[in-house]
Design an enzyme around this catalytic site. Structure first.
Site, PDB file in Angstrom:
ATOM      1  N   HIS A  65       1.092  -1.709  -0.078  1.00  0.00           N
ATOM      2  CA  HIS A  65       0.267   0.089  -0.044  1.00  0.00           C
ATOM      3  C   HIS A  65       0.869   1.140  -0.055  1.00  0.00           C
ATOM      4  O   HIS A  65       0.858   1.360   0.814  1.00  0.00           O
ATOM      5  CB  HIS A  65      -0.805   0.015   1.258  1.00  0.00           C
ATOM      6  CG  HIS A  65      -2.339   0.790   1.676  1.00  0.00           C
ATOM      7  ND1 HIS A  65      -2.865   1.334   2.513  1.00  0.00           N
ATOM      8  CD2 HIS A  65      -2.931   0.882   0.004  1.00  0.00           C
ATOM      9  CE1 HIS A  65      -3.600   1.859   1.731  1.00  0.00           C
ATOM     10  NE2 HIS A  65      -3.794   1.805  -0.122  1.00  0.00           N
ATOM     11  N   HIS A 119     -14.044   4.084   0.566  1.00  0.00           N
ATOM     12  CA  HIS A 119     -13.311   4.932   1.259  1.00  0.00           C
ATOM     13  C   HIS A 119     -11.854   5.794   0.690  1.00  0.00           C
ATOM     14  O   HIS A 119     -12.942   6.119  -1.299  1.00  0.00           O
ATOM     15  CB  HIS A 119     -12.660   3.838   2.319  1.00  0.00           C
ATOM     16  CG  HIS A 119     -11.394   3.400   0.690  1.00  0.00           C
ATOM     17  ND1 HIS A 119     -11.619   2.380  -0.480  1.00  0.00           N
ATOM     18  CD2 HIS A 119     -10.156   3.860   0.531  1.00  0.00           C
ATOM     19  CE1 HIS A 119     -10.393   2.109  -1.161  1.00  0.00           C
ATOM     20  NE2 HIS A 119     -10.003   2.709  -1.334  1.00  0.00           N
ATOM     21  N   HIS A 172      -8.298   7.599  -0.335  1.00  0.00           N
ATOM     22  CA  HIS A 172      -7.746   6.968  -0.328  1.00  0.00           C
ATOM     23  C   HIS A 172      -6.445   8.145  -0.744  1.00  0.00           C
ATOM     24  O   HIS A 172      -6.749   8.863  -0.773  1.00  0.00           O
ATOM     25  CB  HIS A 172      -6.706   5.950  -1.816  1.00  0.00           C
ATOM     26  CG  HIS A 172      -5.329   5.493  -1.488  1.00  0.00           C
ATOM     27  ND1 HIS A 172      -4.801   5.048  -0.662  1.00  0.00           N
ATOM     28  CD2 HIS A 172      -4.491   6.130  -2.730  1.00  0.00           C
ATOM     29  CE1 HIS A 172      -3.214   4.368  -1.307  1.00  0.00           C
ATOM     30  NE2 HIS A 172      -3.752   5.325  -2.565  1.00  0.00           N
TER      31      HIS A 172
END
Length: 263
Positions: free
Chosen positions: A156, A235, A237
């Site tokens: 990530h 969501h 990021h």
């Protein structure tokens, strides 16, 4: 045996001397016509049965009275002039003091205004240098460098903030929009070049509210969170970078904390 009388400062002038002095004063007054107008009634009222009283002697008496009256009038005029002068001086001082007070008041108002301007500028400077979280009241659902096959790099490159679709997304600090549109796996995304030279990225947005070249400030709403691009659910990021391109990412949590934001 002949006797002589010593002279002294308390000796009264002889009648002839007083008469002579008064006559001199009357002569002066007569030149202006004053004695004539005042003495005439007194002379007219003189008792003729007193042969030893001459008109000259009566004039001397009137002259003495007139001199006293003139002196009293002069004293009154002088007192009035002094009172007027004192009043004028007091009025001038009052005007001066009022002007001083006015200038002090004006200076105080100007100083207060300048202080308010400085305070406002300082508050604005602090506001522009303050950082905020990109989503208010949220939390990090996926951390930085988490491993998963969901990401092309294998880990990530940012952090995910929990946010339902349509949640307001804010610029974390002051900067300029350098990208606003489709970003491939990021979906709809925004990239901001921050005033300190770093970059921040906001991905998977449902809508974008800014354009390239636009300046933004801390806390300004720039978009709404969503589920666009490579994602398993809605969501936000968020990435922090040293440059505008992919691969220059740095730890977003450390970045925000370094700017006073607790996440």
């Amino acid at each position: 045996m002949a006797f002589t009388r010593a002279t002294g400062k308390h000796r009264r002038a002889s009648r002839s001397a007083r008469t002579t002095r008064n006559l001199a004063g009357i002569a002066t007054l007569a030149a202006s016509g004053v004695v004539a107008s005042v003495a005439s009634p007194a002379l007219a009222a003189t008792d003729e049965s007193a042969p030893h009283e001459t008109g000259l002697q009566q004039a001397v008496v009137v002259g003495d009275e007139l001199a006293v009256r003139i002196e009293a009038q002069a004293d009154a005029q002088q007192a009035t002039a002094e009172a007027n002068a004192a009043r004028a001086k007091a009025e001038a001082e009052a005007v001066r003091l009022a002007e001083v007070a006015k200038k002090k008041a004006e200076k105080k108002v100007e100083e207060e205004r300048a202080a308010k301007v400085r305070a406002a500028r300082e508050a604005e400077r602090k506001r522009l240098n303050t950082f905020v979280a990109p989503v208010t009241g949220s939390y990090v659902s996926t951390g930085y460098k988490a491993s998963s096959g969901l990401w092309s790099s294998g880990s990530h490159t940012g952090i995910d903030f929990h946010a339902a679709s349509g949640t307001p997304v804010h610029a974390v600090g002051s900067g300029t929009i350098v990208e606003a549109g489709w970003g491939g796996a990021y979906g709809n995304n925004i990239v901001i070049r921050m005033n300190d030279g770093t970059y921040t990225q906001y991905g998977h947005l449902s809508s974008i509210g800014v354009t390239v070249g636009q300046a933004v400030t801390p806390g300004q709403q720039i978009a709404l969170s969503g589920n666009t691009g490579n994602t398993t659910g809605p969501h936000l990021h968020f990435e922090a970078r040293t440059g505008p391109d992919y691969g220059s990412d740095i730890d977003p949590i450390a970045y925000l904390r370094a700017h006073g934001v607790t996440v």
